[in-house]
Structures are given as structure tokens and as C-alpha cells.
Design an enzyme around this catalytic site. Structure first.
Site, PDB file in Angstrom:
ATOM      1  N   ARG A 152       0.841  -1.192   0.000  1.00  0.00           N
ATOM      2  CA  ARG A 152       0.000   0.000   0.000  1.00  0.00           C
ATOM      3  C   ARG A 152       0.881   1.249   0.000  1.00  0.00           C
ATOM      4  NH1 ARG A 152      -5.470  -0.058   1.484  1.00  0.00           N
ATOM      5  NH2 ARG A 152      -6.443  -1.817   0.433  1.00  0.00           N
ATOM      6  N   GLN A 157       0.068   2.054  -6.774  1.00  0.00           N
ATOM      7  CA  GLN A 157      -1.372   2.165  -7.010  1.00  0.00           C
ATOM      8  C   GLN A 157      -1.782   1.605  -8.367  1.00  0.00           C
ATOM      9  OE1 GLN A 157      -2.442   6.243  -6.371  1.00  0.00           O
ATOM     10  NE2 GLN A 157      -2.451   6.048  -4.148  1.00  0.00           N
ATOM     11  N   ASP A 160      -2.456  -2.098  -8.036  1.00  0.00           N
ATOM     12  CA  ASP A 160      -3.313  -2.523  -6.933  1.00  0.00           C
ATOM     13  C   ASP A 160      -4.582  -3.184  -7.447  1.00  0.00           C
ATOM     14  OD1 ASP A 160      -4.442  -2.950  -4.521  1.00  0.00           O
ATOM     15  OD2 ASP A 160      -4.313  -0.889  -3.804  1.00  0.00           O
ATOM     16  N   SER A 163      -7.570  -3.342  -4.825  1.00  0.00           N
ATOM     17  CA  SER A 163      -8.418  -2.145  -4.728  1.00  0.00           C
ATOM     18  C   SER A 163      -9.344  -2.029  -5.936  1.00  0.00           C
ATOM     19  CB  SER A 163      -7.542  -0.888  -4.609  1.00  0.00           C
ATOM     20  OG  SER A 163      -6.874  -0.863  -3.369  1.00  0.00           O
ATOM     21  N   TYR A 259      -5.039  -1.182   7.090  1.00  0.00           N
ATOM     22  CA  TYR A 259      -6.022  -2.259   7.217  1.00  0.00           C
ATOM     23  C   TYR A 259      -6.514  -2.346   8.665  1.00  0.00           C
ATOM     24  CZ  TYR A 259      -4.447  -3.990   2.652  1.00  0.00           C
ATOM     25  OH  TYR A 259      -4.137  -4.119   1.323  1.00  0.00           O
TER      26      TYR A 259
END
Length: 547
Positions: A152, A157, A160, A163, A259
């Protein structure tokens, strides 16, 4: 097909993992063996991306049929379509799939048994929960990258996949809830009567929870959201939902990497009580709470379900990990005490086209990240992303990855001291910027002739004008660029004063002094443009904070 030999040391300074060029690698796209899984790890668009990297691609026949991609589309994109999964496992150097390897239905064979030594596998794996599977892959001496283990961090990103899938799942959860609910989600006033908006309660405000908030709000529902992490409050409220606060003395539910974490029994009991109170007044409840590497926490007890209104709906997105509701049954929609509980785990497959496009894009991006500009497959053990996703490397177990190193920030620049170096000496004043010097010279060139030959009123006006230019320059020059947009909107007030002054000047200069009238008109024009632009910029800035 070129055979890849890993002769370089593992985890060395270069972190090499073979030095074969990308043109010698064959990427294989499999059809998922789970009959409920309709997603595919490669789409015709991602195939084109892989081919541009110099890779070759083979696709199992029918791999994309569930997501709407025909074999002909893959062939047109440049891939070679092969008839069976055995062909893909037997030829491909890099195998990409969605779900972790599993037993083949109607067969005693397991997908792990098809993995060749040195072969690379990219898929969701959940290594913390599937330790036996990881051990079997290690025994096959494969190299395995887990798409669910992307760190993360900002740089990761684009990779990911978790996500991306959570975003789709959160949206689909609202669609499923609306279907089961059987009423309008948005409030209306009609000739036939008034319809109240549905009360939606979201448990867990991660990516899936926030997507559910957006979808429910767009349908007109009134939304409340709960999360044990207080830091998500601003995100929830920015999307138009009400944040449900929860405090427990001496303990929080926030773990590493943003998380949630496992909590004490007392904390969980207080959390269950709060959730039950809000479930009682809700029409739709969507649960998304997960703990990495653990069974999903039971947040909605059977007693909470009993207290809900008849006709209410629960959509449990954590059903695959055991469920957040005590009465959830995996892959079923059941009615308990008048409440419909949706525990289906194939919500992503119900949006297979969109989910496949997003997932295949992250897989292609990962391969491109590993190949680099040199277009050579070379796993870098020093790279935080690649090392975090690497579970098994040529039969060597590398999970879990080491904790990331926190790099200290750059030291603040020291101000230069005056010659002599005495403590407490004032630093030298910085020299004036060249634009300021040019402005001063221009002001002198204008003021001197006007002072000698111009009228007294004109001299006063020009002096004020030039001083305002100098002061305005220095004010804006010293404002950080991050504040330029708010500064532009604030200057609307100043521009309004200029408008009034320009109109007065135009009126007073209309008799006898045409120059003043012209300058006043120009001031009115420019100030009007500035005011209009300021309002547009302000409106655009405010829209960024609206849903």
C-alpha cells in the site's frame, strides 16, 4: 520456446532473475477452472500491450467467453489460441490467472501439479491463508507473484488489483441490495403518495465500502457508514454519508498499512452492540470488513438480525472469508427472521467484463514494471513492490516479505550565515529578483515624464497604480503555488473594489479628461474578467469536494 536458466545469484546487488530478453518469453492466459468465475486475466487490449513489450501470448480457448471476449478477438489482437489448459501450462513461461490454483472440477488433478520448474505464475494467492498451497508451489520450484500482496504505497497504485476489484464489488453490492430490497432507494413525492428514502448502513469504509457509499448515494439513499479507523471519517463525510463514531478506551481497530486488525473480545462485543443498534433502523446493510490473513470478523450477530425490520437486506461482501454476519451462507441468498442475507461470492463475475479489464490491466502493468526499459525479465529484490509481491522464487519461500525500511526525510536547508560565521548573525538579504528590478525601472520611466508634464490628478492616479502593481507583485511572489487557486478566489473582493473605482473614474473623467475615462473603462473591463474568472475557479474548486 527458449528455456530460461536462472544462473544469477538470488537477492544479489542487482536482484537478477534471469537475463533473457522479453522476446523469448511466452505469456499464457488461462480459463479459470472455478465454474462460478467468469473473469479472465488477459483481455484483447492487454494482449496488445504485452505484444508491444516484445512478449508472445497464448490464450486457452474459451478463456474470455464468460467476460464477453471471443477467441477471435484474441487472435485479432495477435495472440495464439490453444485448445486446452495443458497447452498453456506446457508452453508458457509466465502463466497469468485470476484465482489461486485449485483442484480441477470433475478430476483428481490439481492445477499446482501442472506447474513446471522455473515457471512463473501471477494470480491472486492469499499466501497467509493458503500456506499448504504455497508449500506445494515451493516444492514445484516455481516463481509466484501474488496480486493480493501489492504494498500500500503511492507508487504501487497502478498495480493494486485488490483495490480495483474491491471498487467493483462495492458498486455491485448496492445493485444486488437494490434488487433484493424491492423498493425505491431514493425518496420521492408522487401523486400516489410519498416514498421515504432507503436507510443504508455500510460496515467498513475501505475501497469497497466507499464505492458502496457512492453507489447508494447516487441512487438517492440516506447512507451511514461505520469503521474502526477514525482517519476515514473525512472520506465518508466528503461522499455525503454520515460517519458513525466508535471509541473504546485503550484500543483501536487500525492495523498496519491502513487495514483493520484483530481486536480483543471486549472491543468486539462493544462493536457488535453499536452495529446492532444501527442495523435496527436500516433497510440495507452492506458489510465489507476484512482482516488480512484472518477469518472475517463476525460483526452482525444473530440477535442483531432478529432486531432488524422485516424486508431488510444484508449483503455480506466478506462471505468468502467466513462472513461478517453470523447467519451468512456462502454462495446463497437466505431469509432469516424476515431478513434477506446475500452471501454470494461471485459478485465480481456478475460484472466480469469490467472486472476483467481492470485486472488484466494491472497484470500487464506488473509485467511491464518487471521488464523495465531494457525489456528483460529481471526481478529486483531491492524493489519494495516486487519484493512485497514475491511469494516463492525458484522454489525458495520468500513470504512474508521484510518490513519496509522507513527512510528519513531530507534535512531542512540551513540559512546562509553572514561572513564571519558568528552565532546569531543575521543572514544576508537575498537579492531582488530581476522582474522586480525591471518593474522599478519601468515605474521611474513612467512617473518622471508624468510628474514633469502631466496634471496633478493624473500623477496621483499613476502613483497609486504603480505602487499597487509593486505591492501586488511582492504579495503573490511570496505565496506558495499550492495557494494560488484559493488566492485567486479571494481576490474577487479586491477586484470588486477596482470595479467601483473604475466606474467612478470613468464618470468623473467623462468631462474634460478623456484619458482618465479611457483608463477607467479599461480597469472595469479587466476587473470584470478577473471577477468572472475567480468565481469560475472557486466553483471548480468546490466541485472537487462534492460527490
Amino acid at each position: 520456446m527458449a528455456e530460461d536458466k536462472h544462473g544469477s545469484p538470488k537477492g544479489g546487488a542487482e536482484g537478477a532473475d534471469g537475463e533473457a530478453g522479453s522476446g523469448s518469453f511466452l505469456v499464457g492466459v488461462l480459463k479459470e477452472v472455478d465454474p462460478r468465475e467468469k473473469r479472465v486475466a488477459g483481455t484483447p487490449a492487454s494482449v496488445e500491450r504485452l505484444l508491444k513489450m516484445g512478449l508472445r501470448v497464448i490464450v486457452e480457448s474459451g478463456a474470455g467467453a464468460g467476460a464477453g471476449f471471443e477467441d477471435a478477438a484474441y487472435a485479432e489482437a495477435g495472440a495464439r489460441v490453444v485448445p486446452t489448459a495443458a497447452d498453456v501450462w506446457g508452453e508458457a513461461d509466465i502463466v497469468v490467472k485470476v484465482r489461486a490454483p485449485m483442484e480441477v472440477p470433475d478430476s483428481e488433478e490439481h492445477e499446482v501439479d501442472r506447474v513446471r520448474e522455473g515457471q512463473r505464475l501471477i494470480s491472486f494467492l492469499w499466501p497467509a491463508q493458503n500456506k499448504e498451497l504455497v508449500e506445494r508451489l515451493r516444492a514445484r520450484k516455481a516463481t509466484v507473484l501474488a496480486m493480493d500482496a501489492v504494498p500500500r504505497i503511492t507508487r504501487a497504485q497502478k498495480l493494486d488489483a485488490l483495490s480495483a476489484m474491491s471498487n467493483v464489488a462495492g458498486y455491485r453490492a448496492v445493485v444486488e441490495a437494490a434488487y433484493c430490497y424491492g423498493r425505491l432507494l431514493g425518496g420521492q413525492v408522487t401523486a400516489a403518495g410519498k416514498v421515504k428514502p432507503a436507510q443504508v448502513f455500510i460496515v467498513g469504509a475501505g475501497v469497497a465500502g466507499l464505492a458502496a457509499i457512492g453507489a447508494a448515494r447516487s441512487l438517492g439513499a440516506q447512507v451511514k457508514a461505520f469503521d474502526t479507523r477514525p482517519v476515514v471519517r473525512e472520506q465518508i463525510e466528503s461522499m455525503g454519508a454520515q460517519f458513525v463514531p466508535f471509541e473504546f478506551q485503550g484500543e483501536t481497530g487500525e492495523g498496519k498499512g491502513g487495514y483493520a486488525k484483530e481486536v480483543s473480545d471486549a472491543y468486539l462485543a462493544a462493536e457488535q452492540q453499536l452495529i446492532a443498534e444501527h442495523c435496527r433502523g436500516s433497510d440495507i446493510v452492506i458489510t465489507t470488513a476484512l482482516i488480512p490473513g484472518r477469518k472475517a470478523p463476525e460483526l452482525i450477530t444473530s440477535g442483531a438480525v432478529v432486531g432488524m425490520r422485516r424486508g431488510s437486506v444484508i449483503v455480506d461482501l466478506a462471505a468468502e472469508q467466513g462472513g461478517n454476519c453470523a447467519l451468512t451462507e456462502r454462495d446463497k441468498t437466505v431469509e432469516r427472521y424476515g431478513v434477506l442475507i446475500n452471501g454470494h461470492t461471485d459478485l465480481l463475475s456478475r460484472m466480469a467484463l469490467q472486472a476483467s479489464e481492470l485486472y488484466a490491466n494491472t497484470v500487464a502493468t506488473l509485467i511491464e514494471e518487471i521488464l523495465g526499459k531494457a525489456r528483460v525479465w529481471q526481478l529486483n529484490m531491492q524493489d519494495e513492490i516486487q519484493r512485497g509481491m514475491l511469494v516463492v522464487h525458484d522454489g525458495e519461500l520468500l513470504w512474508p516479505p521484510p518490513s519496509p525500511t522507513i527512510r528519513p526525510g531530507a534535512p531542512a536547508p540551513q540559512k546562509p550565515s553572514a561572513p564571519g560565521g558568528a552565532h546569531g548573525a543575521k543572514p544576508e538579504a537575498p537579492s531582488s529578483p530581476w522582474p522586480a528590478r525591471i518593474g522599478m525601472v519601468a515605474a521611474l520611466l513612467v512617473l518622471v515624464p508624468v510628474g514633469l508634464f502631466g496634471q496633478r490628478e493624473l500623477v496621483q492616479h499613476m502613483t497609486v497604480f504603480l505602487l499597487a502593481c509593486v505591492v501586488g507583485w511582492h504579495v503573490v511572489w511570496n505565496v506558495t503555488p499550492a495557494l494560488h487557486t484559493p488566492l485567486m478566489s479571494v481576490t474577487n473582493a479586491i477586484s470588486g473594489i477596482i470595479l467601483i473605482g473604475g466606474m467612478l473614474l470613468s464618470a468623473s473623467g467623462s468631462v474634460g479628461v478623456p484619458v482618465a475615462a479611457i483608463l477607467g473603462a479599461v480597469a472595469v473591463l479587466l476587473a470584470s474578467i478577473n471577477v468572472a474568472g475567480g468565481f469560475l475557479v472557486t466553483q471548480r474548486m468546490l466541485r472537487m469536494f462534492q460527490r
